[in-house]
Write a protein that holds these residues in place. Structure first.
Motif, PDB file in Angstrom:
ATOM      1  N   MET A  91       0.840  -1.214   0.000  1.00 20.48           N
ATOM      2  CA  MET A  91       0.000   0.000   0.000  1.00 20.48           C
ATOM      3  C   MET A  91       0.869   1.255   0.000  1.00 20.48           C
ATOM      4  SD  MET A  91      -2.724  -1.116   2.869  1.00 20.48           S
ATOM      5  CE  MET A  91      -3.890  -2.437   2.660  1.00 20.48           C
ATOM      6  N   LYS A  92       1.984   1.195   0.727  1.00 22.04           N
ATOM      7  CA  LYS A  92       2.835   2.398   0.819  1.00 22.04           C
ATOM      8  C   LYS A  92       3.490   2.692  -0.534  1.00 22.04           C
ATOM      9  CE  LYS A  92       4.545   5.750   3.379  1.00 22.04           C
ATOM     10  NZ  LYS A  92       5.805   6.174   2.932  1.00 22.04           N
ATOM     11  N   ILE A  93       3.844   1.631  -1.242  1.00 19.20           N
ATOM     12  CA  ILE A  93       4.471   1.847  -2.565  1.00 19.20           C
ATOM     13  C   ILE A  93       3.480   2.559  -3.486  1.00 19.20           C
ATOM     14  CG2 ILE A  93       5.320   0.660  -4.649  1.00 19.20           C
ATOM     15  CD1 ILE A  93       6.534  -1.461  -2.707  1.00 19.20           C
ATOM     16  N   TRP A  94       2.242   2.091  -3.496  1.00 23.85           N
ATOM     17  CA  TRP A  94       1.240   2.739  -4.357  1.00 23.85           C
ATOM     18  C   TRP A  94       0.927   4.156  -3.865  1.00 23.85           C
ATOM     19  CZ3 TRP A  94      -2.875  -1.608  -5.731  1.00 23.85           C
ATOM     20  CH2 TRP A  94      -2.467  -2.237  -6.932  1.00 23.85           C
ATOM     21  N   ALA A  95       0.839   4.341  -2.550  1.00 23.94           N
ATOM     22  CA  ALA A  95       0.480   5.672  -2.028  1.00 23.94           C
ATOM     23  C   ALA A  95       1.583   6.689  -2.324  1.00 23.94           C
ATOM     24  CB  ALA A  95       0.219   5.589  -0.523  1.00 23.94           C
ATOM     25  N   ASP A  96       2.837   6.255  -2.229  1.00 25.88           N
ATOM     26  CA  ASP A  96       3.952   7.193  -2.452  1.00 25.88           C
ATOM     27  C   ASP A  96       4.018   7.684  -3.892  1.00 25.88           C
ATOM     28  OD1 ASP A  96       4.933   7.418   0.113  1.00 25.88           O
ATOM     29  OD2 ASP A  96       6.314   5.729  -0.077  1.00 25.88           O
ATOM     30  N   TYR A  97       3.500   6.882  -4.812  1.00 25.52           N
ATOM     31  CA  TYR A  97       3.583   7.267  -6.226  1.00 25.52           C
ATOM     32  C   TYR A  97       2.947   8.646  -6.467  1.00 25.52           C
ATOM     33  CZ  TYR A  97       2.183   7.473 -11.129  1.00 25.52           C
ATOM     34  OH  TYR A  97       1.944   7.890 -12.412  1.00 25.52           O
ATOM     35  N   SER A  98       1.830   8.916  -5.792  1.00 26.66           N
ATOM     36  CA  SER A  98       1.131  10.193  -6.021  1.00 26.66           C
ATOM     37  C   SER A  98       1.301  11.144  -4.839  1.00 26.66           C
ATOM     38  CB  SER A  98      -0.364   9.942  -6.236  1.00 26.66           C
ATOM     39  OG  SER A  98      -0.945   9.439  -5.039  1.00 26.66           O
ATOM     40  N   GLY A  99       2.201  10.842  -3.929  1.00 28.55           N
ATOM     41  CA  GLY A  99       2.294  11.651  -2.708  1.00 28.55           C
ATOM     42  C   GLY A  99       0.991  11.575  -1.916  1.00 28.55           C
ATOM     43  N   GLY A 100       0.306  10.461  -2.013  1.00 25.01           N
ATOM     44  CA  GLY A 100      -0.953  10.279  -1.270  1.00 25.01           C
ATOM     45  C   GLY A 100      -2.126  11.027  -1.885  1.00 25.01           C
ATOM     46  N   MET A 101      -1.947  11.588  -3.082  1.00 23.52           N
ATOM     47  CA  MET A 101      -3.023  12.393  -3.688  1.00 23.52           C
ATOM     48  C   MET A 101      -4.073  11.521  -4.383  1.00 23.52           C
ATOM     49  SD  MET A 101      -2.316  15.542  -2.974  1.00 23.52           S
ATOM     50  CE  MET A 101      -0.930  16.091  -1.975  1.00 23.52           C
ATOM     51  N   LEU A 102      -3.770  10.265  -4.595  1.00 23.18           N
ATOM     52  CA  LEU A 102      -4.776   9.357  -5.152  1.00 23.18           C
ATOM     53  C   LEU A 102      -5.479   8.652  -4.006  1.00 23.18           C
ATOM     54  CD1 LEU A 102      -2.961   7.617  -8.155  1.00 23.18           C
ATOM     55  CD2 LEU A 102      -4.784   9.328  -8.255  1.00 23.18           C
ATOM     56  N   GLY A 103      -6.774   8.919  -3.874  1.00 22.81           N
ATOM     57  CA  GLY A 103      -7.530   8.213  -2.840  1.00 22.81           C
ATOM     58  C   GLY A 103      -7.882   6.814  -3.287  1.00 22.81           C
ATOM     59  N   ARG A 104      -7.973   6.620  -4.600  1.00 25.51           N
ATOM     60  CA  ARG A 104      -8.524   5.373  -5.107  1.00 25.51           C
ATOM     61  C   ARG A 104      -7.494   4.546  -5.862  1.00 25.51           C
ATOM     62  NH1 ARG A 104     -13.836   6.282  -3.612  1.00 25.51           N
ATOM     63  NH2 ARG A 104     -13.256   7.213  -1.629  1.00 25.51           N
ATOM     64  N   THR A 105      -6.321   4.383  -5.241  1.00 21.40           N
ATOM     65  CA  THR A 105      -5.463   3.325  -5.745  1.00 21.40           C
ATOM     66  C   THR A 105      -6.268   2.032  -5.543  1.00 21.40           C
ATOM     67  OG1 THR A 105      -4.416   3.374  -3.576  1.00 21.40           O
ATOM     68  CG2 THR A 105      -3.253   4.490  -5.359  1.00 21.40           C
ATOM     69  N   PRO A 106      -6.030   1.014  -6.375  1.00 19.56           N
ATOM     70  CA  PRO A 106      -6.938  -0.150  -6.346  1.00 19.56           C
ATOM     71  C   PRO A 106      -7.021  -0.816  -4.974  1.00 19.56           C
ATOM     72  CG  PRO A 106      -5.508  -0.219  -8.284  1.00 19.56           C
ATOM     73  CD  PRO A 106      -5.023   0.916  -7.447  1.00 19.56           C
ATOM     74  N   ASP A 107      -5.990  -0.658  -4.137  1.00 18.59           N
ATOM     75  CA  ASP A 107      -5.973  -1.369  -2.854  1.00 18.59           C
ATOM     76  C   ASP A 107      -7.085  -0.927  -1.912  1.00 18.59           C
ATOM     77  OD1 ASP A 107      -4.538   0.985  -2.993  1.00 18.59           O
ATOM     78  OD2 ASP A 107      -3.167   0.479  -1.374  1.00 18.59           O
ATOM     79  N   TYR A 108      -7.620   0.298  -2.081  1.00 22.11           N
ATOM     80  CA  TYR A 108      -8.659   0.779  -1.163  1.00 22.11           C
ATOM     81  C   TYR A 108      -9.866  -0.165  -1.186  1.00 22.11           C
ATOM     82  CZ  TYR A 108     -12.280   3.876   0.771  1.00 22.11           C
ATOM     83  OH  TYR A 108     -13.318   4.398   1.509  1.00 22.11           O
ATOM     84  N   LEU A 109     -10.439  -0.356  -2.361  1.00 23.87           N
ATOM     85  CA  LEU A 109     -11.631  -1.208  -2.416  1.00 23.87           C
ATOM     86  C   LEU A 109     -11.293  -2.691  -2.466  1.00 23.87           C
ATOM     87  CD1 LEU A 109     -13.972   1.061  -4.519  1.00 23.87           C
ATOM     88  CD2 LEU A 109     -14.267   0.348  -2.150  1.00 23.87           C
ATOM     89  N   ASN A 110     -10.096  -3.036  -2.974  1.00 24.24           N
ATOM     90  CA  ASN A 110      -9.701  -4.454  -2.924  1.00 24.24           C
ATOM     91  C   ASN A 110      -9.652  -4.923  -1.470  1.00 24.24           C
ATOM     92  OD1 ASN A 110      -9.412  -4.266  -5.653  1.00 24.24           O
ATOM     93  ND2 ASN A 110      -7.183  -4.405  -5.698  1.00 24.24           N
ATOM     94  N   SER A 111      -9.212  -4.020  -0.588  1.00 22.41           N
ATOM     95  CA  SER A 111      -9.120  -4.382   0.833  1.00 22.41           C
ATOM     96  C   SER A 111     -10.506  -4.668   1.396  1.00 22.41           C
ATOM     97  CB  SER A 111      -8.489  -3.239   1.640  1.00 22.41           C
ATOM     98  OG  SER A 111      -7.184  -3.021   1.177  1.00 22.41           O
ATOM     99  N   ASP A 112     -11.457  -3.836   1.001  1.00 22.19           N
ATOM    100  CA  ASP A 112     -12.825  -4.053   1.473  1.00 22.19           C
ATOM    101  C   ASP A 112     -13.341  -5.395   0.952  1.00 22.19           C
ATOM    102  OD1 ASP A 112     -15.125  -3.372   2.849  1.00 22.19           O
ATOM    103  OD2 ASP A 112     -16.030  -2.354   1.149  1.00 22.19           O
ATOM    104  N   LEU A 113     -13.151  -5.609  -0.336  1.00 18.92           N
ATOM    105  CA  LEU A 113     -13.703  -6.828  -0.947  1.00 18.92           C
ATOM    106  C   LEU A 113     -13.092  -8.094  -0.344  1.00 18.92           C
ATOM    107  CD1 LEU A 113     -15.631  -7.986  -3.057  1.00 18.92           C
ATOM    108  CD2 LEU A 113     -13.799  -7.795  -4.745  1.00 18.92           C
ATOM    109  N   MET A 114     -11.765  -8.047  -0.100  1.00 16.52           N
ATOM    110  CA  MET A 114     -11.152  -9.270   0.454  1.00 16.52           C
ATOM    111  C   MET A 114     -11.730  -9.556   1.850  1.00 16.52           C
ATOM    112  SD  MET A 114      -8.851  -9.163   3.073  1.00 16.52           S
ATOM    113  CE  MET A 114      -8.286  -7.819   4.111  1.00 16.52           C
ATOM    114  N   ALA A 115     -12.037  -8.492   2.612  1.00 16.31           N
ATOM    115  CA  ALA A 115     -12.604  -8.699   3.949  1.00 16.31           C
ATOM    116  C   ALA A 115     -14.059  -9.165   3.843  1.00 16.31           C
ATOM    117  CB  ALA A 115     -12.512  -7.417   4.761  1.00 16.31           C
TER     118      ALA A 115
END
Ligand SMILES: Cc1cc2nc3c(=O)[nH]c(=O)nc-3n(C[C@H](O)[C@H](O)[C@H](O)COP(=O)(O)OP(=O)(O)OC[C@H]3O[C@@H](n4cnc5c(N)ncnc54)[C@H](O)[C@@H]3O)c2cc1C
Length: 487
Positions: A91-115
């Motif tokens: 998650m940190k690798i994806w978040a760092d790419y945009s300086g945290g400016m992308l709220g919807r990197t795929p991991d956000y909802l993938n995390s919900d779905l896996m749970a």
């Protein structure tokens, strides 16, 4: 297929004819090249490419238990603390790419779905079909690495009453009919960030609670965004062309859309919950979905605050204000926030435990506190950029100015302490994209609201948090002397 590449994502984006409305224009495909979407599509493609980068693929993927293919790490159902840390690193690798400016990197909802899938039995408690559906859907999304958007909230018409009491019962998306094919939905939902997704999750709110009257509005399902009758009405685009002028808006405008269901048929095998208000009210908590989303969000918040710390530190160095005490204090407060957020994430992982579904689940207390804290503090981060930059945020020649005859004067008069004019302008244009531009303002609104209304989220925190031990301690102190006297 497994973890897909950027090209796979872009190819898919152009192959489904969806219905997207933007500034009076109806788009079906061609989003890859449309000025409002193309930059974001390429940023998303970059995220998918990272999964296949030989240097990072081990951190970004794991081996699917069903196909043996490498699939995205955000689908991993963590069974141990080590698994949680693997998720964290990805998650940190994806978040760092945009300086945290992308709220919807795929991991956000993938995390919900896996749970949600881990709790498939909960979905099947009244209708066993839903248990299978949720598990199969999770595997389908994981194995094809599809990108999700979601919509949870009823339209903002009259918040004084629930969806059934609006002037039109079909204002909020509602069940119209049930046929052999599936359930027919009519009405609208808001808001779906990232209409560039492949699939949309339509779920109950994570914060608001329905009543028995809300049964026709209580459902959960997943559909392709390219489903007949599904329409996305986008806000105006904040995407900019020039990377020099708008380093963030030219890359990371995710878009937000109101979603209209024009008698959309949801096939039975895509339904996870139907007319079950109680389950709708509890599913995020019972499944642990909310905790895993909060884990992802807090890691994004760390990345975003670190990035802004970098920006303000560079501003202070660039214009020689770093020795002033109030400047140091303002920056020190951002350091305090970075370290507090990191500590919250760390605490949640250190106190993680297996939940009833056998999933290693971070401790929600620090995450819940953090997801309530950040919306309250993010506006201060923008304010610090404004306070330190002052008129520097208005001394911002554009790319076109830099290519014009005035460049000679710009190079002379826009230079900074140890920095040539162009570098200083690049930095301050970035600062403006965080602290001033339409993109930056939307980021603030996003942080305030995307996880739910902060007022009601705070109310939930108040009611959920166990304060009794602290009240007991106070009682103990109040009666300390009585006890001593007795002795
Ligand atoms: C940029 C952005 C992106 C978003 N992306 C998504 C997304 O991808 N998917 C998604 O589902 N949602 C998304 N949302 C929507 C988000 O979930 C909502 O903004 C949030 O739940 C608040 O709902 P609302 O916007 O309808 O505000 P409202 O509920 O209409 O609130 C407006 C004001 O009224 C007050 N208010 C309303 N009702 C009450 C009450 N009962 N008691 C006390 N105060 C009340 C609120 O405190 C607030 O001040 C996004 C929002 C934003 C701004």
């Amino acid at each position: 297929m497994g973890a897909r590449t950027g090209q796979d994502y872009l190819r898919a984006l152009n192959s489904y004819p969806r219905e997207i409305w933007i500034s009076g224009e109806k788009l079906s495909n061609g989003l890859r090249t449309h000025p409002a979407f193309r930059a974001m599509a390429h940023s998303m493609a970059h995220l998918y490419d990272v999964q296949n980068d030989p240097a990072l693929s081990e951190q970004m993927t794991y081996v699917s238990p069903t196909s043996g293919e490498k699939v995205g790490m955000s689908f991993l159902q963590p069974r141990s603390e080590a698994d949680l840390l693997k998720r964290h690193r990805m998650m940190k690798i994806w978040a760092d790419y945009s300086g945290g400016m992308l709220g919807r990197t795929p991991d956000y909802l993938n995390s919900d779905l896996m749970a949600l899938a881990s709790a498939s039995k909960f979905f099947g408690r009244k209708d066993s079909r839903f248990e299978d559906n949720v598990q199969k859907y999770y595997e389908f999304i994981r194995e094809n690495d599809l990108l999700l958007t979601h919509t949870l909230i009823h339209p903002q018409a009259n918040r004084g009453v629930g969806p059934s009491k609006q002037s039109d019962p079909f204002l909020a998306a509602r069940i119209v009919d049930k046929t052999d094919e599936g359930v027919v939905i009519r009405g609208a939902r808001m808001l779906a960030t990232l209409p560039l997704a492949d699939e949309i999750l339509v779920f109950p709110s994570t914060v608001l609670r329905g009543t028995s009257e809300d049964a026709p509005y209580s459902f959960a399902f997943g559909l392709p965004v390219a489903t007949k009758g599904l329409k996305f009405i986008c806000r105006e685009s904040f995407a900019e062309e020039s990377k020099f002028d708008h380093p963030l808006a030219s890359r990371f405008d995710e878009q937000d859309a109101v979603v209209v269901f024009d008698d959309v048929v949801v096939p039975w095998d895509r339904l996870f919950l139907l007319e079950d208000v109680e389950a709708a009210n509890n599913l995020q908590e019972v499944s642990g979905g909310i905790v895993h989303m909060a884990h992802q969000v807090m890691i994004k918040n760390v990345a975003k605050t670190e990035f802004i710390l970098g920006v303000v530190s560079m501003i202070a160095d660039t214009i020689g204000i770093n020795e002033f005490q109030h400047v140091q204090e303002k920056i020190a407060k951002i350091i305090m926030l970075v370290e507090s957020l990191k500590a919250m994430v760390r605490a949640s992982e250190a106190d993680a435990a297996l939940n009833q579904w056998g999933i290693m689940t971070p401790d929600f207390k620090p995450l819940n506190a953090g997801r309530n804290l950040f919306p309250r503090l993010y506006p201060n981060l923008r304010a610090v950029i404004q306070q330190l930059s002052a008129s520097g945020l208005m001394a911002l020649p554009t790319e076109k100015d830099m290519e014009s005859e005035i460049r000679k004067e710009i190079d002379l008069y826009y230079q900074a302490k140890n920095t040539p004019a162009e570098e200083r302008i690049r930095l301050f244009r970035l600062a403006w994209d965080i602290a001033g531009s339409s993109f930056g303002s939307r980021q603030e609104l996003y942080e305030r609201f995307f996880f739910g209304d902060p007022v009601r989220m705070a109310g939930n925190l108040y009611n959920w948090y166990d304060r009794q031990p602290y009240k007991d301690r106070v009682m103990q102190l109040l009666h300390m002397d009585d006890e001593t006297d007795t002795r």
